[in-house]
Design a protein around this motif. Structure first.
Motif, PDB file in Angstrom:
ATOM      1  N   ILE A  13       0.841  -1.202   0.000  1.00 15.04           N
ATOM      2  CA  ILE A  13       0.000   0.000   0.000  1.00 15.04           C
ATOM      3  C   ILE A  13       0.871   1.245   0.000  1.00 15.04           C
ATOM      4  O   ILE A  13       0.628   2.195  -0.757  1.00 15.04           O
ATOM      5  N   ASP A  17       0.740   3.322  -3.430  1.00 11.10           N
ATOM      6  CA  ASP A  17       0.062   4.602  -3.235  1.00 11.10           C
ATOM      7  C   ASP A  17       1.013   5.752  -3.568  1.00 11.10           C
ATOM      8  O   ASP A  17       0.632   6.702  -4.261  1.00 11.10           O
ATOM      9  N   CYS A  57      -5.491  -0.245   4.262  1.00 12.06           N
ATOM     10  CA  CYS A  57      -6.028   0.950   3.604  1.00 12.06           C
ATOM     11  C   CYS A  57      -6.909   1.743   4.563  1.00 12.06           C
ATOM     12  O   CYS A  57      -6.829   2.966   4.630  1.00 12.06           O
TER      13      CYS A  57
END
Length: 130
Positions: A13, A17, A57
């Protein structure tokens, strides 16, 4: 206890991201999860990497807390019926907040749900989701 999947979820992530590739990661992870599912009700029911990615998340972008309702995981001082009420209330509040503030909802979480919706619809077209 932090597992390998917890650490992988955090790393994936964070990296995807930062590189603006979260959408692609989520599509790939969800596609594999949905492909392996026997039916749409079992998606994200396990404790594997896809579930850990969703959890991370939320920890990263939503700052939400959940309440344990699994009988074997509940702490001695907790009441499972109270946790169920708390979880139901939290779920209702979160859903209402999403509906009421869709334009303000973090783009990463909108991407997460959009990706999940897409792969579930492709895998189980006979069960339209609303």
């Amino acid at each position: 206890m932090i597992t390998v999947d917890d650490e992988l979820a955090r790393v994936f992530i964070t990296i995807f991201d930062a590189k603006h590739l979260l959408h692609q990661l989520l599509l790939n992870i969800f596609a594999k999860e949905v492909e392996m599912a026997d039916c749409y009700q079992t998606i994200l029911r396990g404790n594997g990497l896809p579930t850990k990615i969703v959890s991370f998340c939320f920890k990263l972008h939503a700052d939400l807390r959940s309440y344990e309702v699994h009988p074997s995981r509940i702490e001695q001082h907790e009441q499972i019926d109270e946790n169920r009420k708390n979880l139901h209330s939290l779920t209702h509040d979160v859903f209402q907040a999403i509906i009421d503030s869709a334009s303000q909802f973090p783009i990463q979480l909108r991407i997460l749900f959009s990706c999940l919706y897409q792969v579930v619809q492709q895998r189980f077209p006979q069960h339209p989701l609303q």
